[in-house]
Structures are given as C-alpha cells and as structure tokens.
Design an enzyme around this catalytic site. Structure first.
Site, PDB file in Angstrom:
ATOM      1  N   CYS A 238     -38.351  -1.925  27.088  1.00 21.08           N
ATOM      2  CA  CYS A 238     -38.922  -2.967  27.951  1.00 21.08           C
ATOM      3  C   CYS A 238     -38.014  -4.190  28.051  1.00 21.08           C
ATOM      4  O   CYS A 238     -37.839  -4.755  29.135  1.00 21.08           O
ATOM      5  CB  CYS A 238     -40.279  -3.413  27.416  1.00 21.08           C
ATOM      6  SG  CYS A 238     -41.438  -2.085  27.048  1.00 21.08           S
ATOM      7  N   ASP A 239     -37.449  -4.610  26.913  1.00 17.65           N
ATOM      8  CA  ASP A 239     -36.816  -5.923  26.860  1.00 17.65           C
ATOM      9  C   ASP A 239     -35.327  -5.914  26.549  1.00 17.65           C
ATOM     10  O   ASP A 239     -34.684  -6.971  26.562  1.00 17.65           O
ATOM     11  CB  ASP A 239     -37.530  -6.781  25.795  1.00 17.65           C
ATOM     12  CG  ASP A 239     -39.003  -6.966  26.097  1.00 17.65           C
ATOM     13  OD1 ASP A 239     -39.349  -7.047  27.284  1.00 17.65           O
ATOM     14  OD2 ASP A 239     -39.805  -7.012  25.138  1.00 17.65           O
TER      15      ASP A 239
ATOM     16  N   CYS B  75     -40.415  -3.550  21.816  1.00 19.29           N
ATOM     17  CA  CYS B  75     -40.072  -2.496  22.781  1.00 19.29           C
ATOM     18  C   CYS B  75     -38.670  -2.709  23.329  1.00 19.29           C
ATOM     19  O   CYS B  75     -38.459  -3.566  24.203  1.00 19.29           O
ATOM     20  CB  CYS B  75     -41.094  -2.478  23.922  1.00 19.29           C
ATOM     21  SG  CYS B  75     -40.713  -1.278  25.210  1.00 19.29           S
TER      22      CYS B  75
END
Length: 316
Positions: free
Chosen positions: A137-138, A134
C-alpha cells in the site's frame, strides 16, 4: 430482512472459497465484508506458495477468487457485522444498520485477523506519517528513502524484499538472533545488498518532527544499548490479533479471541462455522484458509440438508 441459506462474514480467501462451495450446492449465499474483497491478500506483494501460480500478486489472486465465487451466484454485500443472534434454527447476522440485517440457516465466520500493534510511543501519532503495516500500500511513498521493517517472520521478510526494490535501504529489526521466515525468503534477504539486520533488538519508540517520523529508537536486549536508527518509514509485522469482537458473547472463542472449531470447522453452536485466520490454528496462510473454506461450505450444505430432512419428517 433478506433471507439466505448461508451467510458468510468476511470475503478473504476462506470466505470466497466457502461461498464457491456453498453456491455450487445450489444454496443462496451472501458474503458480507466491510472492506474490499480479498482480505489480507490485498496487502501482499507477491504470492509464491499457492499451487498453480508460481508467482502472482496478492490482489490479482483475490480478484480471481472473487470472480470464481460470484460466477456461481454468490452475492457480495458491503456491511459492518455487529454480531450474530440465535433464534431457534435461524441465525440473524446483525449489521450496523439494523434494517440491513440478514437471516440465514447457516453462518460461516471468516473475518480474519488484523496487524498487531507495537503499542509504543509515537506509533499512533505517526501512523500514516511514516508508520505503516502494508508495504504494498505505502512502499511507493518511500522511494529512495531508508526504512525499517519490524519483525522476523514470513510477512516481515517478504515485505522487506518488496521494499528493497523501491527504497534505498531496508533495516530489519528483530528481537531474536535469527529470522523465523521460510529459508528461501531468508536466503534472498541475506543476499540482497539493500537489506541490513539489527538483531536481538526491539523498537521502543517512533521518533519524528511532529509532521512525519524521522527514525526509531532501538533497544538491544543483550547489550542494553539504546540507539536511534534514522528512517523515513517503519513497516510493522509482529503478528496478528483475531477480528472476532462481534462474536465474543457467543462463547466460541478462547481467551485470546481466536474462534475454536473442530476439524470440520464447526463451532460449539450448530450451524455456525469459522474458517481462516480468525480460527484457532497453527498455520495461517492463504492455502489453509482456502481448505477451511471448502470444508465449511460443504458442511453448511449438509447441515441445511439435515434441517430440511427434519422438516419433512415433522410434516409427514
């Protein structure tokens, strides 16, 4: 045990649309999910192919869909579904805590799919230590670093473009000699000076220093050459597997776990429908999940109406 007209398993775009349609038909609707509503949209940086929104962030679109559904009375329930029990005309949605199980007249399965893993050495060891599925997300953890994206479809290229705005360099490793992504995404990627491409190659190992990953081992299928590509992160987008494990004993899936339906979203069990990415289908996109959800929500209403009609005939 709480009773509902319709129980929807999964709160992605399909599930939320199904809930919207069923609730607007004056049905009592529960929408169950073990995570945050929105599904894969929460992992999508930018959505550009959803009508009405030339460009919108995935989580924002998910929030708008959720508000539309709950405004109509859909009840959102956090829960981990373990299976569906058939008891005559009743469909019992079994939750992890059996006391929380739900009885419904119709069930719509919209559990989606999960990222497919490479299954190579180091992938599990460095998950969360460089390996990610992701970018939204990261990605911020890799500011000004070099990263690798594995894959060549829409998700891989789209998330690669997102990472190019954050990182120093993005190396897209693809097993073929050309991308599978939409042409508009390909053109943007090829024009981006921070994106490189490693063709005809597979990542065979994630390497690191035990604390974090430091690179990937890449094998060129044409030349047979193996090399190490230095990278602080590896973002993997090589397809999906269906989240259908709780429903295997119902006999409604194909050999790969995708749920089989007709074009009305009906499985072979009356009163049980499947929608979105968990369904056996060609195109898995937000827009197709939404279409599936609308059809299933309306058909669940018509199915429940037919049950009511039969009850009236019996008592007449």
């Amino acid at each position: 045990m709480k009773k509902y007209d319709v129980a929807i398993i999964g709160a992605g775009p399909g599930g939320m649309t199904a809930g919207l349609y069923a609730a607007r038909a004056n049905l009592k609707v529960a929408m169950i999910d073990r995570g945050v509503y929105g599904g894969q949209m929460n992992n999508t940086a930018e959505v550009e192919n959803y009508p009405g929104f030339p460009s919108i962030m995935g989580p924002e679109l998910g929030e708008k869909m959720y508000q539309s559904a709950t405004k109509q009375g859909v009840e959102f329930i956090y829960g981990d579904v373990q299976g569906i029990e058939i008891n005559g005309k009743k469909r019992i949605v079994k939750l992890e805590n059996d006391d929380d199980s739900i009885e419904a007249k119709a069930v719509i399965i919209g559990t989606g799919s999960s990222n497919r893993k490479l299954g190579i050495p180091g992938e599990q060891e460095y998950s969360g230590k460089g390996v990610s599925y992701c970018a939204v997300c990261d990605g911020a953890f890799f500011k000004d670093e070099n990263v690798v994206v594995v894959g060549g479809g829409d998700s891989a290229v789209s998330e690669g473009l997102y990472l190019a705005n954050v990182t120093d360099n993005v190396n897209v490793v693809h097993r073929r000699d050309q991308l599978r992504a939409e042409k508009i995404l390909q053109n943007r990627a090829f024009k981006n000076p921070k994106m490189d491409f490693t063709w005809d190659s597979e990542v065979t190992e994630i390497v690191g220093d035990e604390n974090k990953m430091t690179g990937v081992k890449v094998h060129n299928k044409k030349t047979g050459e193996d090399k190490i590509v230095n990278a602080a992160g590896a973002f993997i987008y090589i397809g999906n597997v269906p989240n259908s494990q709780p429903f295997q004993d119902l006999g409604i899936t194909d050999k790969n776990g995708w749920i089989i339906t007709n074009d009305q979203m009906e499985t072979k069990i009356s009163g049980i429908y499947a929608i979105g990415d968990v369904r056996q289908k060609q195109l898995r996109q937000i827009i197709t999940a939404v279409g599936d959800g609308g059809i299933a929500g309306q058909n669940a209403y018509e199915y429940i109406e037919s049950l009511n009609d039969k009850n009236e005939e019996v008592t007449a």
